[in-house]
Write an enzyme that holds these catalytic residues in place. Structure first.
Site, PDB file in Angstrom:
ATOM      1  N   ASN A   7       0.881  -1.168   0.000  1.00  0.00           N
ATOM      2  CA  ASN A   7       0.000   0.000   0.000  1.00  0.00           C
ATOM      3  C   ASN A   7       0.918   1.217   0.000  1.00  0.00           C
ATOM      4  OD1 ASN A   7      -1.800   2.045   0.486  1.00  0.00           O
ATOM      5  ND2 ASN A   7      -2.719   1.123   2.304  1.00  0.00           N
ATOM      6  N   ARG A  90      -2.475  -2.058  -3.532  1.00  0.00           N
ATOM      7  CA  ARG A  90      -3.710  -1.302  -3.341  1.00  0.00           C
ATOM      8  C   ARG A  90      -3.628  -0.065  -4.244  1.00  0.00           C
ATOM      9  NH1 ARG A  90      -4.881   3.380   0.597  1.00  0.00           N
ATOM     10  NH2 ARG A  90      -7.096   3.646   0.225  1.00  0.00           N
ATOM     11  N   HIS A 180     -12.809   3.052  -0.504  1.00  0.00           N
ATOM     12  CA  HIS A 180     -12.889   2.012   0.535  1.00  0.00           C
ATOM     13  C   HIS A 180     -13.568   0.744   0.003  1.00  0.00           C
ATOM     14  CE1 HIS A 180     -12.990   5.200   4.024  1.00  0.00           C
ATOM     15  NE2 HIS A 180     -11.756   4.831   3.760  1.00  0.00           N
ATOM     16  N   ARG A 239     -12.078  15.803   6.888  1.00  0.00           N
ATOM     17  CA  ARG A 239     -12.792  16.122   5.633  1.00  0.00           C
ATOM     18  C   ARG A 239     -14.227  16.539   5.926  1.00  0.00           C
ATOM     19  NH1 ARG A 239     -11.269  10.552   2.780  1.00  0.00           N
ATOM     20  NH2 ARG A 239      -9.370  10.373   4.008  1.00  0.00           N
ATOM     21  N   GLU A 382      -8.217  -5.161   4.800  1.00  0.00           N
ATOM     22  CA  GLU A 382      -8.028  -4.833   3.379  1.00  0.00           C
ATOM     23  C   GLU A 382      -6.825  -5.585   2.801  1.00  0.00           C
ATOM     24  OE1 GLU A 382      -8.615  -0.708   4.766  1.00  0.00           O
ATOM     25  OE2 GLU A 382      -9.276  -0.325   2.722  1.00  0.00           O
TER      26      GLU A 382
END
Ligand code: AMP
Length: 395
Positions: A7, A90, A180, A239, A382
């Site tokens: 990742n 990823r 996601h 955010r 993940e």
């Protein structure tokens, strides 16, 4: 069979080595400050640690440090990278091109690079990492791209289109892509396995520093809260989530800010951090709220309300709901938030099992047996999802 999962960000590289015979993690690690100075921390499954500061002008030096850590350091776990069957990456943005994971060919790499326009903070870094991987490991080890967006490619146009002039979709492919996806796919598959049927309406809530909620019908994404970028949806650590675009242009005009400066404010200075003025970490904000800090309490109340509103809208979109799952740092740990959501949905027959809900970070049903909707905590993984996809493709 061992799969190396990568990742990569522009200055960091997280990795795991997974033995797919039993899906156990053999080692995990992080390279940081790539392009600036360089440091690696590598931990073997038995707890041995190798940590060093090593110059990493590019991702290539970071991968060389990983090879050393894995094969030669005091925390080595393999003798050689020849033992690795494939590398899974990823990738944040797969656009409309990638509706599933893919073996990385020169053509696929060119497409991932071109999609950098839609994810300028992520895809270019992934491309650098893939190229560095090819340099370090050669082309013998197959590499696979697993996209954060591909699970969401089943959304219908009425769901993913924005009501902007159509030409911007045609010219620039501006639409909802979501994010996601690897996590929502992993968690929803787990829920469907527990429920014993693919034919269920599921809502998965990935609540971490970044947050998103996905509505799933027949195992496929029907709608998701993140949009053209991961800024959309509801309030996150830093955010904004969704808001009236006029507020953005109004502030930009008043404060004389460029589009990039305004985007930085919406992405990095807003959300729980922006409202509380304390932290983007929910634990710090909850602690301040307990001490009576009103802005901290407001941040928590706003985030919970927005999560509830998204879940409610998805129940309407799906025409009901069979199961709701919580995952991510907040979703797996914040019992108060989960109880608030369950209690707020009591009118639908949702009943929280408050004892089970005390559990943290473990797979468990947190609704009572007579609840009309099953509610779960499903810890996401993940890296394992990427490793599984990678293995499936090279087979
Ligand atoms: P993630 O991005 O999935 O690592 O999640 C990070 C978020 O999870 C941060 O906002 C943390 O404050 C939050 N988190 C972690 N542990 C807890 C906890 N025990 N209670 C509430 N939030 C938590």
């Amino acid at each position: 069979m061992k799969i190396f999962v990568v990742n990569a960000g522009s200055s960091s590289l997280k990795y795991q080595l997974i033995d797919m015979t039993d899906e156990s993690v053999l080692a995990k690690g992080l390279c940081e400050r790539i392009g600036v100075t360089g440091a690696i921390k590598h931990t073997a499954a038995d707890g041995r640690v190798y940590a060093a500061e090593i110059p990493m002008p590019t991702h290539s030096e970071a991968f060389e440090a990983v090879v050393y850590a894995m094969t030669k350091s005091d925390a080595k776990v393999i003798d050689s990278f020849d033992e690795i069957s494939a590398i899974g990456h990823r990738i944040v943005q797969g656009g409309s091109i990638f509706s599933k994971s893919t073996i990385i060919t020169p053509e696929a790499l060119a497409d991932i690079d071109a999609l950098g326009e839609l994810a300028p903070l992520h895809n270019p870094a992934h491309v650098l990492a893939i190229r560095a991987c090819i340099k370090t490991f050669g082309t013998e080890i197959p590499q696979v791209a697993v996209f954060d967006t591909s699970f969401h490619q089943t959304m219908e146009p009425k769901v993913y289109m924005y009501a902007l002039p159509y030409e911007y979709y045609e010219k620039y492919k501006v639409r909802k892509y979501g994010a996601h996806g690897t996590s929502h796919h992993f968690v929803s598959q787990r829920v469907l396995a527990i429920e014993g049927s693919q034919d269920k309406k599921v809502i998965t809530c990935h609540l971490g520093n970044g947050c998103s909620i996905t509505a799933i019908k027949d195992g496929k994404c029907f709608d998701t809260s993140m949009g053209f970028t991961p800024l959309d949806g509801f309030m996150m650590g830093t955010r904004t989530g969704t808001l009236d675009p006029s507020a953005v242009t109004f502030i930009a005009n008043k404060e004389n800010l460029t589009p990039d400066e305004m985007s930085n404010i919406c992405n990095k200075k807003s959300g729980v951090f922006g409202i509380s003025g304390i932290s983007n970490d929910n634990r710090d904000v909850a602690a301040a709220a307990q001490q009576g800090n009103e802005r901290a309490q407001l941040a928590i109340d706003m985030q919970r309300y927005q999560i509830l509103k998204f879940i409610g809208s998805y129940i309407a979109a799906l025409g009901g709901v069979d199961a709701i799952a919580f995952t991510g740092g907040i979703g797996e740990n914040d019992a108060e938030l989960r109880a608030y959501i369950c209690d707020s949905l009591a009118f639908l027959g949702v009943k929280c099992d408050y004892e089970a809900n005390k559990v943290r970070g473990k797979e468990i049903k947190i609704s009572t047996d007579d609840s009309k909707v099953n509610v779960y905590i499903i810890p996401t993984n993940e890296e394992l999802a990427i490793a599984r996809d990678t293995l499936a493709l090279i087979k």
